[in-house]
Write a protein that holds these residues in place. Structure first.
Motif, PDB file in Angstrom:
ATOM      1  N   PHE A 128      -4.620  11.323  -8.423  1.00  0.00           N
ATOM      2  CA  PHE A 128      -3.993  10.261  -7.627  1.00  0.00           C
ATOM      3  C   PHE A 128      -3.551  10.823  -6.265  1.00  0.00           C
ATOM      4  O   PHE A 128      -2.380  10.780  -5.921  1.00  0.00           O
ATOM      5  CB  PHE A 128      -2.776   9.691  -8.358  1.00  0.00           C
ATOM      6  N   ASP A 174       3.975   8.596  -6.277  1.00  0.00           N
ATOM      7  CA  ASP A 174       2.851   8.175  -7.108  1.00  0.00           C
ATOM      8  C   ASP A 174       2.554   9.200  -8.199  1.00  0.00           C
ATOM      9  O   ASP A 174       2.462   8.865  -9.385  1.00  0.00           O
ATOM     10  CB  ASP A 174       1.589   8.000  -6.251  1.00  0.00           C
ATOM     11  N   LYS A 183      -5.934   5.892  -5.863  1.00  0.00           N
ATOM     12  CA  LYS A 183      -5.258   5.994  -4.570  1.00  0.00           C
ATOM     13  C   LYS A 183      -6.259   6.350  -3.484  1.00  0.00           C
ATOM     14  O   LYS A 183      -6.254   5.769  -2.421  1.00  0.00           O
ATOM     15  CB  LYS A 183      -4.092   6.988  -4.592  1.00  0.00           C
ATOM     16  N   THR A 184      -7.126   7.324  -3.742  1.00  0.00           N
ATOM     17  CA  THR A 184      -8.279   7.559  -2.880  1.00  0.00           C
ATOM     18  C   THR A 184      -9.484   6.884  -3.523  1.00  0.00           C
ATOM     19  O   THR A 184      -9.444   6.447  -4.668  1.00  0.00           O
ATOM     20  CB  THR A 184      -8.541   9.056  -2.708  1.00  0.00           C
ATOM     21  N   MET A 217       0.921  -0.412  -5.405  1.00  0.00           N
ATOM     22  CA  MET A 217       1.413   0.902  -5.791  1.00  0.00           C
ATOM     23  C   MET A 217       1.894   0.757  -7.224  1.00  0.00           C
ATOM     24  O   MET A 217       2.267  -0.347  -7.648  1.00  0.00           O
ATOM     25  CB  MET A 217       2.546   1.397  -4.889  1.00  0.00           C
ATOM     26  N   THR A 270       0.782  -1.229   0.000  1.00  0.00           N
ATOM     27  CA  THR A 270       0.000   0.000   0.000  1.00  0.00           C
ATOM     28  C   THR A 270       0.818   1.286   0.000  1.00  0.00           C
ATOM     29  O   THR A 270       1.278   1.733   1.049  1.00  0.00           O
ATOM     30  CB  THR A 270      -0.998   0.028   1.179  1.00  0.00           C
ATOM     31  N   THR A 271       0.962   1.849  -1.194  1.00  0.00           N
ATOM     32  CA  THR A 271       1.514   3.173  -1.494  1.00  0.00           C
ATOM     33  C   THR A 271       3.031   3.233  -1.316  1.00  0.00           C
ATOM     34  O   THR A 271       3.608   2.493  -0.511  1.00  0.00           O
ATOM     35  CB  THR A 271       0.871   4.297  -0.647  1.00  0.00           C
TER      36      THR A 271
END
Length: 425
Positions: free
Chosen positions: A242, A192, A271-272, A134, A110-111
């Motif tokens: 993003f 990102d 991403k959100t 990601m 995650t990210t």
């Protein structure tokens, strides 16, 4: 022998006999594989880790009987850690798991704020690491790899979507409705955002869209008036972003107040908008938001670790927690799927070089879909699909406020499409 000597000898013999079974028990105990798991469960990214506790319980239950590899049964200990959405803490946690806990394998998700610092710590220490969720470009090039050059990574591997995945999905999604083909993009000045700006935006332009980039912004920005004014002036009927979740909420509310949302036909967020709590907080502004979907409960792939289908996993989560399923359920399960498949494929899972080699040639099907590190597009990377989806009002009788429906499947035709894309405004 004197009476005293006889008693002493008998006592020593008794101790030896008593020690025998204990020694045999210790010798026969299963060797332990230690697996680290690092993700954000609190802080700004915390919503993306809200399913972790449930997934960890499922995985630990499944592995309670151990894992047999090469005829040897191993106990598996999972050491999970919360980054609190802090990259520096992610790095510290990784180093502690490596140096103090002596883990055999690291899993992280995650990210870039989580995955990159953990991967860097593992690469430096020579510990096999498997990661996901990601853009692969932000993981590969964001950590120093150069286009066309040999991979600088020996220990770290990543399976996830990338710019090409988004390009294929977005061009399919954006063709579903008539628009003026002008895309307003709001990409942050972070790993990102910069990776997507360099990969996705040019490809969208090649596909015939006019990309209107409002320029990099810093995470935590509170006033987006200048960006909104630019999108309105250019009449951007498609919007793409993003951001971290709090930034999108701020932007979208301001966009509504300043009249931009009324001209938007497709609002495509990434991403959100991955989990219900992020979009529900927007109230009516959430309805018909488009989302990139890297896992949906209707994906046709089961977990090789637990044997559960996507629907079974989602139903179990909702029954256990009372909360709506999220994309992270399937992606995190896929991380454990791939991790255990790599452990089983290695000749000796306690040998870090052998385990890293097993990951480098891993070919398996996780709950999220196929994982194949032999295919590339670059060493150390396996690309997974992203499909278009949309947050809509749920069917009558649903106990949840929104539903996420798949609207296109250009990156994987095996994934069923549930609904046609609706205009946002």
């Amino acid at each position: 022998m004197s009476r005293r000597g006889l008693i002493t000898a008998a006592g020593a013999g008794g101790l030896a006999l008593g020690a025998g079974p204990l020694w045999a028990q210790a010798a026969s105990a299963a060797p332990v594989l230690k697996v680290g798991f690092i993700s954000p469960r609190t802080g700004p990214l915390g919503a993306l880790g809200e399913t972790d506790t449930f997934i960890l319980a499922q995985v630990r239950k499944t592995l309670a009987a151990g894992l047999t590899i090469g005829g040897v049964k191993y106990a598996v200990e999972i050491l999970d850690r919360d980054t609190q959405s802090d990259p520096a803490r992610a790095s510290q946690l990784a180093k502690a798991l490596i140096n103090s806990d002596k883990i055999d394998l690291m899993l992280t998700t995650t990210t870039p704020e989580t995955v990159n610092p953990v991967s860097d710590a593992c690469e430096a220490a020579g510990v096999p690491c498997l990661s996901t969720v990601m853009p692969w470009e932000a993981w590969y090039f964001g950590r120093g790899a150069k286009p066309g050059a040999p991979s600088p990574f020996k220990w770290t591997y990543h399976f996830s979507f990338g710019g090409g995945s988004f390009t294929t999905s977005y061009t399919s999604q954006f063709a579903a409705l008539p628009t003026n083909k002008k895309i307003g993009v709001l990409y942050p000045n972070d790993a990102d955002g910069n990776a997507i700006r360099a990969t996705l935006a040019p490809e969208l332009a090649k596909a015939g869209f006019t990309v209107v980039d409002a320029g990099p912004y810093e995470n935590g920005t509170t006033d987006y008036s200048a960006q909104i004014a630019k999108f309105k002036a250019e009449r951007c009927e498609i919007f793409n972003t993003f951001p971290i979740p709090p930034d999108f909420a701020t932007f979208w509310r301001q966009a509504a107040q300043q009249g931009y949302t009324r001209m938007v036909k497709i609002a495509q967020i990434a991403k959100t908008g991955l989990v219900p709590s992020q979009v529900e907080a927007l109230g009516p502004l959430a309805i018909n938001l488009g989302a990139g979907c890297f896992w949906h409960k209707t994906f046709p792939y089961a977990s090789p670790l637990t044997g559960l289908s996507g629907v079974q996993l989602a139903d179990a989560y909702e029954a256990s927690t009372g909360k709506q399923w999220t994309q992270m359920l399937g992606s995190t399960m896929s991380l454990f799927d791939a991790g255990t498949e790599a452990l089983k494929a290695s000749t000796n899972p306690r040998d870090k070089a052998a385990l890293a080699k097993a990951i480098s040639t891993l070919k398996a099907t996780a709950m999220q879909g196929p994982v194949d590190f032999a295919k590339g597009p670059v060493p150390n990377v396996s690309v997974t699909p992203v499909v278009g989806a949309q947050w809509v009002k749920p069917a009558a009788g649903s106990k949840f406020k929104l539903d996420l429906l798949v609207t296109e499947n250009a990156t994987d035709r095996n994934i069923p499409v549930a609904a046609a894309l609706k205009s946002y405004s």
